[in-house]
Design an enzyme around this catalytic site. Structure first.
Site, PDB file in Angstrom:
ATOM      1  N   ARG A 240       0.854  -1.180   0.000  1.00  0.00           N
ATOM      2  CA  ARG A 240       0.000   0.000   0.000  1.00  0.00           C
ATOM      3  C   ARG A 240       0.895   1.238   0.000  1.00  0.00           C
ATOM      4  NH1 ARG A 240      -3.701  -2.637  -1.451  1.00  0.00           N
ATOM      5  NH2 ARG A 240      -5.721  -2.959  -0.454  1.00  0.00           N
ATOM      6  N   GLU A 269      -4.167   7.256  -4.574  1.00  0.00           N
ATOM      7  CA  GLU A 269      -4.369   6.781  -5.955  1.00  0.00           C
ATOM      8  C   GLU A 269      -5.700   7.301  -6.501  1.00  0.00           C
ATOM      9  OE1 GLU A 269      -4.255   2.523  -5.713  1.00  0.00           O
ATOM     10  OE2 GLU A 269      -2.222   2.513  -4.903  1.00  0.00           O
ATOM     11  N   HIS A 287      -1.520   0.006  -9.832  1.00  0.00           N
ATOM     12  CA  HIS A 287      -2.189  -0.897  -8.880  1.00  0.00           C
ATOM     13  C   HIS A 287      -2.811  -2.099  -9.611  1.00  0.00           C
ATOM     14  CE1 HIS A 287      -4.263  -1.101  -4.694  1.00  0.00           C
ATOM     15  NE2 HIS A 287      -4.094  -2.322  -5.197  1.00  0.00           N
TER      16      HIS A 287
HETATM   17  C1  8YV Z   1      -7.060  -5.262  -5.485  1.00  0.00           C
HETATM   18  C2  8YV Z   1      -5.407  -5.118  -3.542  1.00  0.00           C
HETATM   19  O1  8YV Z   1      -7.028  -5.016  -6.839  1.00  0.00           O
HETATM   20  O2  8YV Z   1      -6.695  -6.923  -2.712  1.00  0.00           O
HETATM   21  C3  8YV Z   1      -6.037  -5.935  -2.464  1.00  0.00           C
HETATM   22  O3  8YV Z   1      -5.834  -5.571  -1.285  1.00  0.00           O
HETATM   23  O4  8YV Z   1      -4.657  -4.280  -3.273  1.00  0.00           O
HETATM   24  C4  8YV Z   1      -5.661  -5.267  -4.991  1.00  0.00           C
HETATM   25  O5  8YV Z   1      -4.931  -6.328  -5.477  1.00  0.00           O
HETATM   26  C5  8YV Z   1      -8.006  -4.291  -4.855  1.00  0.00           C
HETATM   27  O6  8YV Z   1      -7.779  -4.024  -3.534  1.00  0.00           O
HETATM   28  C6  8YV Z   1      -9.419  -4.756  -5.036  1.00  0.00           C
HETATM   29  O7  8YV Z   1     -10.325  -4.109  -4.196  1.00  0.00           O
END
Ligand code: 8YV
Length: 321
Positions: A240, A269, A287
């Site tokens: 993150r 983001e 992302h």
């Molecule tokens: C997703 C991610 O695309 O799952 C997670 O925590 O960071 C990503 O891979 C995104 O969060 C989907 O809501």
């Protein structure tokens, strides 16, 4: 009127996931995939039994307090859960689940891509080809840093961190790691454990971040800690953006303290710190850590398995609270 439970799905999900949602629930889908404001989300959640959100929906304490009484569950389509105030959900008796495991391979693939791309200056190379500015070969042209045999430090040796270590061993990298607790020898596979981030950093030719974003890990990689890395280190982040202090990272990339950074996640983001775009020694992705057909289907099905369990009065596999 259908007697199926109403489920609000905040974003457009893979087709197969939406087919299952419509089969089993009165699903309120988001065909246009617009991002809802909190007020829109609250309005659309009226009468719903559950919400399937993504990380793009900020379910903070205020929003959770205003959710309709009918909401019993938040089954997130994500492994990360920094977008949901778990304490607030718990206080209201709302069950929260995530989708661990199914995206670990895909995310480690992107971390490896970023590591290689940052080390070997993939962005600059790509740019030269696409802008027709590739002049000629030379022995000193586009020199990167070699990956093979180097030390990789991993912060957060959970599922993604462990797969990243496995992939990196394919490049003969020596694995060092920091984790809140030391892994057992069969999971460590010879990786060197350090009992603090500070102890780990001096051993990292490459540093890959795989820990969750929490109040404790916010700006974990700050100026003070970057200074503890060897000169010319490469930083990779697929966890993150909040884990990194952007100003500190940008300063270290500008000064040459760091050779390069490969980033898939950012603060705020998609409105990322603009300085990243202007740096030649960044390799940047939007992302897409979990963005494969197989993984996005698996994430959706895992979220729905959790939802089905909750609606059936059973314990969901991935309960967070
Ligand atoms: C997703 C991610 O695309 O799952 C997670 O925590 O960071 C990503 O891979 C995104 O969060 C989907 O809501």
């Amino acid at each position: 009127m259908s007697d199926k439970p109403v489920v609000l799905v905040t974003r457009k999900l893979p087709a197969a996931v939406e087919v299952r949602l419509q089969r089993d629930y009165a699903a309120r889908l988001n065909a246009s995939d617009q991002i809802y404001s909190s007020d829109q989300l609250l309005e659309l959640a009226e009468g719903a039994a559950a919400i399937v959100p993504c990380h793009t929906e900020k379910l903070n304490a205020d929003v959770i307090a205003r959710l309709p009484q009918s909401i019993r569950a938040l089954c997130s389509f994500s492994v990360g859960f920094d977008h949901i105030d778990l304490a607030a959900a718990k206080a209201r008796g709302i069950v929260v689940t995530n989708t661990p495991e199914v995206l670990s391979d895909a995310t480690a693939e992107i971390a490896m891509l970023l590591l290689l791309g940052a080390a070997r200056r993939a962005y600059e190379g790509e740019l030269q080809i696409r802008t027709e500015s590739w002049a000629d070969w030379s022995a000193t042209y586009q020199l990167g840093v070699q990956v093979s045999g180097k030390r990789l430090g991993i912060i957060g040796m959970g599922r993604v961190g462990q797969i990243m270590a496995r992939r990196a061993r394919g490049f003969d990298m020596q694995i060092h790691y920091y984790n809140r607790s030391r892994l057992s020898a069969d999971l460590e596979l010879g990786a060197v454990y350090h009992d603090s981030v500070e102890a780990l950093l001096p051993h990292c030719d490459f540093l890959s971040i795989h820990c969750p974003a929490t109040p404790e890990t916010r700006h974990l990689l700050n100026a003070e800690r970057i200074a503890m890395l060897p000169d010319g280190a490469v930083v990779v982040n697929t966890a993150r953006g909040a884990v990194v202090d952007d100003d500190a990272l940008i300063a270290a990339l500008r000064s040459g303290k760091l050779f390069a950074a490969g980033l898939d996640v950012f603060n705020d983001e998609p409105n990322i710190h603009p300085a990243y775009r202007g740096l030649q020694n960044t390799f940047l992705l939007p992302h897409i850590g979990s963005a494969t057909v197989e993984t996005r289907d698996a994430m959706g099905f895992r979220a729905l398995d959790n939802l089905d369990a909750i609606m059936a009065g059973k314990e969901p596999r991935d309960r967070l609270v």
